[in-house]
Write a protein that holds these residues in place. Structure first.
Motif, PDB file in Angstrom:
ATOM      1  N   TYR A   1      88.466  27.927  98.572  1.00  8.87           N
ATOM      2  CA  TYR A   1      87.340  29.136  98.119  1.00  8.87           C
ATOM      3  C   TYR A   1      86.676  29.042  96.653  1.00  8.87           C
ATOM      4  O   TYR A   1      87.882  28.713  95.537  1.00  8.87           O
ATOM      5  CB  TYR A   1      87.598  30.441  98.751  1.00  8.87           C
TER       6      TYR A   1
ATOM      7  N   ASN B   1      78.285  33.213 100.376  1.00 10.56           N
ATOM      8  CA  ASN B   1      78.476  33.183 101.789  1.00 10.56           C
ATOM      9  C   ASN B   1      78.299  34.906 102.126  1.00 10.56           C
ATOM     10  O   ASN B   1      77.752  34.964 103.024  1.00 10.56           O
ATOM     11  CB  ASN B   1      79.771  32.080 102.417  1.00 10.56           C
TER      12      ASN B   1
ATOM     13  N   THR C   1      76.578  35.359 106.593  1.00  8.47           N
ATOM     14  CA  THR C   1      76.916  36.585 106.312  1.00  8.47           C
ATOM     15  C   THR C   1      77.608  37.550 106.931  1.00  8.47           C
ATOM     16  O   THR C   1      76.905  38.429 107.815  1.00  8.47           O
ATOM     17  CB  THR C   1      75.509  36.856 105.776  1.00  8.47           C
TER      18      THR C   1
ATOM     19  N   ARG D   1      76.518  27.086  93.654  1.00 11.25           N
ATOM     20  CA  ARG D   1      75.822  26.534  94.453  1.00 11.25           C
ATOM     21  C   ARG D   1      75.324  25.117  93.331  1.00 11.25           C
ATOM     22  O   ARG D   1      75.113  24.207  94.325  1.00 11.25           O
ATOM     23  CB  ARG D   1      75.232  27.295  95.192  1.00 11.25           C
TER      24      ARG D   1
ATOM     25  N   TYR E   1      79.759  24.195  98.248  1.00  8.92           N
ATOM     26  CA  TYR E   1      78.449  24.531  99.692  1.00  8.92           C
ATOM     27  C   TYR E   1      79.259  23.632 100.807  1.00  8.92           C
ATOM     28  O   TYR E   1      79.535  22.095 100.350  1.00  8.92           O
ATOM     29  CB  TYR E   1      76.738  24.533  99.209  1.00  8.92           C
ATOM     30  N   GLU E   2      79.268  24.456 101.938  1.00 15.50           N
ATOM     31  CA  GLU E   2      79.882  24.123 102.689  1.00 15.50           C
ATOM     32  C   GLU E   2      78.557  22.942 103.574  1.00 15.50           C
ATOM     33  O   GLU E   2      79.317  22.120 104.523  1.00 15.50           O
ATOM     34  CB  GLU E   2      80.441  25.042 104.284  1.00 15.50           C
TER      35      GLU E   2
ATOM     36  N   ASP F   1      82.231  27.987 106.164  1.00 20.13           N
ATOM     37  CA  ASP F   1      82.021  29.147 105.177  1.00 20.13           C
ATOM     38  C   ASP F   1      83.156  29.289 105.504  1.00 20.13           C
ATOM     39  O   ASP F   1      84.699  29.677 105.879  1.00 20.13           O
ATOM     40  CB  ASP F   1      80.573  29.127 105.753  1.00 20.13           C
ATOM     41  N   THR F   2      82.387  30.831 104.508  1.00 23.01           N
ATOM     42  CA  THR F   2      83.590  31.970 104.668  1.00 23.01           C
ATOM     43  C   THR F   2      83.805  32.409 105.756  1.00 23.01           C
ATOM     44  O   THR F   2      85.183  32.394 106.287  1.00 23.01           O
ATOM     45  CB  THR F   2      82.899  32.886 103.947  1.00 23.01           C
TER      46      THR F   2
ATOM     47  N   GLU G   1      73.554  34.433 100.903  1.00 23.11           N
ATOM     48  CA  GLU G   1      73.453  33.354 102.260  1.00 23.11           C
ATOM     49  C   GLU G   1      72.213  33.720 102.670  1.00 23.11           C
ATOM     50  O   GLU G   1      71.753  32.434 102.970  1.00 23.11           O
ATOM     51  CB  GLU G   1      74.779  32.766 102.770  1.00 23.11           C
TER      52      GLU G   1
ATOM     53  N   PRO H   1      84.272  27.059 101.012  1.00 24.67           N
ATOM     54  CA  PRO H   1      83.699  28.619 100.968  1.00 24.67           C
ATOM     55  C   PRO H   1      83.156  29.075  99.824  1.00 24.67           C
ATOM     56  O   PRO H   1      83.949  28.716  98.779  1.00 24.67           O
ATOM     57  CB  PRO H   1      84.240  29.486 102.056  1.00 24.67           C
TER      58      PRO H   1
ATOM     59  N   SER I   1      72.240  32.958 108.538  1.00 20.86           N
ATOM     60  CA  SER I   1      73.259  33.139 107.924  1.00 20.86           C
ATOM     61  C   SER I   1      74.597  33.131 107.709  1.00 20.86           C
ATOM     62  O   SER I   1      75.563  32.851 106.785  1.00 20.86           O
ATOM     63  CB  SER I   1      72.812  33.425 105.927  1.00 20.86           C
TER      64      SER I   1
END
Length: 763
Positions: free
Chosen positions: A159, A189, A748, A417, A422-423, A448-449, A193, A185, A746
């Motif tokens: 992270y 995110n 998010t 980024r 970036y995942e 991602d997160t 995102e 992540p 996204s």
């Protein structure tokens, strides 16, 4: 310890909200905080070099620096951020010997971070009750061994917070990918995102398309949506004042009236200190929470209707024909919308919308700025696509004073980024890494997160490493996230201060203390510098000026490269020269130059005062790197969250005394809140209908399908917000956000549109 340190405080006073921002109070609050934390000498050394070409970049927001810097090139919250980092207070072995983790868990987050800077590596071993000091060699070996012994590289997660420099972010993603995972992540995110997703689809690049000069020198109309610059990006107010004094109009669209957008009292002007300052917003549209998609659908429909009336043309048909596709479908979508529904969802009547369209038609160049008020809803990506439609209809992309302006939060979240945090990396980026370093990076998309939390919850992550930030507190569904972290075998937090994430670690937990942005970074006797990218794609250098707070502190670059060196080696036959990169950041920048487009002659160009700007095809040449080579006009049917009877739509917000999860103090003077944060802002009519009095104590209960989550002990504050809407501070209300309530596309978290009810406390 006082009970007030263990219990989140309810405000001691509630007063009328302010109608102007900054002025003399802003100066006084900045200096009070700075002097209390740093003392006069450190205050002078830091603030005089903050955001200057020979100094360090603000560790707070990512607002760009002007070409001509003022002596005091910082805002109140930037001064607080620097003071928070450069504090004279330190905590080490004695502190952790005195305070077991169980006790620290009871303390408020404000208290935890207020204790001071971390000074040495710390380990919470399996079964231990206290953190204890360990050597850097022991800590680094523990991390490397844990990564080496994973059954699968995808059982690790890396992270990143947006504070990390370009150099730190680049070596961090390199570490993850040499290990064999794209589990990268980051805080983007959870924040922007949705912007990147929408803009990449419609314009071909997930960044804004304007420069600071577009705002200050050229824009005729500036539309600010879902953003509170007076608190979150205060230096933006100066740019808006410059635009206003030049003759630009400003429209504010937000559920809450924000003081900074009403009137700005510039502390560097006599009129800002002694006078009333500058009125900024010419028009305020009090949109309902989550009503922005309906609003821009309505505006785009009105533009089409006016264009097709006798008063037309209103649209830029030459631009639409040459540079876009999808117009016919989008037009049909707008004309099929239902006016009563648009008005109900947006909370605005047609007359208000027509007046806004009058502003639009009168302006030859328009910039739309937004922040998390738009990006954290289920329909966020659709909303930002619709804003892009709004700009494309009148050719407001790729000319001076016009374009999209997503205003980023943390100081280098955009740069991270760009550096590959970036995942879902682009194949071209991975190909460049392979060419540069001689290993084949993984191609499978990572977590991602939100997916990282799910994976930890489900026992699929063994090692979690956090490069900055406060993962446990910044993320949604707090109880689920904390339990997920505790399921890991090892958690590693690279941090400057104690925070909640350190107290919810895995079976074993490491804290690795790092240098702050304000501190000198000396490697092998040579002073290093790092670089960052601001919200408008300017890349510039940052060089700390204070001595390190402890001889045990290491830079983020040094920590990451030491892990890489221990894990992979740095000999002549090794793929990556980890040790060499950690000792000389020029080597990292040379690799960045070869891997990341736009960084040619990196070392030479970064030496220029102010740095350099990265290419942006839509801005520079009206080139759109989409699947068709044209900008996409899209169909985004208006939708909005509907609350059942007796419920409200809650949005989380920051106070003026915080940045992200960092709480500097317990006041939000612009909203009239003093001495506490446990408040919920509610429309007076909603309170009357529900029989709740202003000042009553309530629990906030969020409703997600059959699930409920509770945040207890909030004081109700009657406030000017649209009926059916409410607001409360995060991270205290992150517990209310379901992990699976995320934005379409996204992923998010929907922190700005939570269905809640208020339950009066008994007794």
């Amino acid at each position: 310890m006082p009970d007030s340190d263990r219990i989140d405080p309810v405000p001691t006073e509630v007063s009328e909200p302010k109608t102007s921002a900054v002025g003399l109070p802003g100066i006084l609050h900045s200096m009070q905080y700075a002097l209390a934390e740093m003392g006069p000498t450190r205050t002078a050394k830091t603030l005089s070099k903050m955001n200057h070409v020979d100094g360090f970049d603000c560790p707070s927001c990512a607002w760009p620096d002007p070409d001509r810097r003022k002596a005091a090139e910082f805002c109140e919250n930037g001064a607080k951020a620097v003071s928070w980092e450069a504090t004279r207070k330190h905590i080490g072995a004695d502190f952790f010997a005195e305070h077991p983790v169980a006790e620290l868990r009871e303390m408020t987050d404000h208290w935890l971070e207020a204790q001071g800077r971390l000074t040495e590596p710390l380990l919470l071993a399996a079964g231990d009750t206290h953190y204890r000091p360990v050597s850097w060699k022991t800590a680094t070996t523990m991390v490397a061994d844990s990564l080496r012994n994973l059954a699968n590289p995808n059982r690790a997660a890396f992270y990143t917070s947006g504070r990390a420099s370009n150099e730190a972010a680049f070596v961090y993603q390199l570490l993850a990918r040499q290990l064999g995972t794209n589990n990268l992540p980051d805080c983007s995110n959870m924040c922007h995102e949705s912007s990147g997703s929408a803009l990449t689809e419609t314009l071909g690049i997930g960044k804004g398309s304007v420069t600071l000069d577009d705002l200050t020198l050229h824009a005729e109309l500036i539309v600010i949506v879902g953003q509170n610059p007076g608190t979150n990006h205060p230096r933006m107010l100066t740019a808006l004042e410059d635009a206003k004094r030049r003759g630009a109009r400003i429209v504010a669209i937000n559920p809450l009236p924000e003081a900074g957008l009403q009137r700005f009292r510039n502390p560097q002007r006599v009129s800002g200190i002694l006078g009333r300052g500058t009125k900024l917003a010419d028009r305020y549209l009090a949109v309902r929470v989550n009503g922005d998609l309906a609003l821009f659908n309505a505006v785009n429909r009105l533009l089409v209707e006016r264009d097709e009336s006798a008063a037309g043309p209103v649209l830029d048909h030459d631009f639409i024909r040459e540079y876009t596709d999808g117009f016919d479908q989008a037009r049909a979508g707008w004309l099929a919308t239902d006016w009563p529904s648009l008005q109900q969802q947006s909370g605005l009547d047609r007359h208000e919308l027509e007046q806004f369209v009058d502003d639009v038609v009168s302006a030859k160049s328009i910039v739309v700025c937004w922040a998390m008020g738009l990006t954290q809803h289920k329909n966020s990506v659709a909303t930002i696509r619709e804003i892009t439609n709004f700009l494309l209809l009148r050719g407001n992309i790729g000319r001076p004073g016009a374009g999209v302006c997503p205003v980023r939060g943390h100081s280098n979240v955009q740069g991270d980024r760009t550096m590959g945090i970036y995942e879902k990396p682009a194949p071209a980026f991975l190909d460049a890494l392979r060419t540069e370093f001689g290993f084949d990076p993984p191609r499978e998309h990572g977590h991602d997160t939100v997916d990282t939390i799910r994976a930890m919850r489900d026992g699929q992550i063994d090692v979690f490493i956090g490069l900055g930030g406060n993962f446990a507190l910044a993320t949604p569904d707090t109880a689920v996230t904390e339990a997920a972290l505790e399921r890991c075998d090892l958690t590693v937090q690279i941090s400057t201060k104690l925070n909640r994430s350190h107290l919810r670690g895995g079976r074993q937990a490491l804290i690795l203390p790092c240098l702050g942005r304000t501190e000198r970074d000396i490697r092998d006797g040579v002073e290093q510098f790092v670089t960052v990218e601001d919200s408008m794609s300017m890349v510039h250098s940052s060089r700390g000026r204070l001595p390190a707070g402890s001889d045990q502190l290491r830079s983020e670059v040094a920590i990451v490269t030491a892990i890489g060196d221990t894990l992979f080696g740095s000999g002549p036959d090794d793929a990556v020269a980890w040790r060499q990169m950690g000792n000389d950041y020029r080597i990292i920048r040379k690799h960045i130059e070869h891997v990341v487009p736009g960084f040619h002659a990196f070392e030479e160009r970064i030496a220029n005062p102010g740095g350099f700007i990265l290419p942006n095809p839509p801005r520079d040449a009206r080139e759109f790197k989409t699947d068709t080579g044209r900008a996409h006009l899209t169909v985004n049917p208006p939708t909005a969250i509907v609350a059942p009877p007796g419920h409200l739509i809650l949005q989380t917000v920051r106070s003026h005394d915080q940045f992200n999860t960092t709480i500097y103090g317990l006041d939000d003077r612009y909203r009239g809140i003093h001495g506490g944060r446990m408040v919920v802002f509610v429309n007076a009519d909603d309170l009357r209908e529900q029989g709740i009095s202003d000042g009553a104590m309530v629990d906030i209960v969020s409703v997600w399908g059959s699930e409920e989550r509770r945040a207890a002990g909030f004081r109700v504050v009657s406030y000017e917000t649209p009926k059916g809407c409410a607001a409360a501070y995060y991270p205290e209300t992150n517990v209310l956000i379901p992990l699976d309530s995320t934005a379409d596309v996204s992923n998010t978290p929907t922190s700005k549109s939570i269905v809640v009810r208020l339950e009066p406390q008994r007794g």
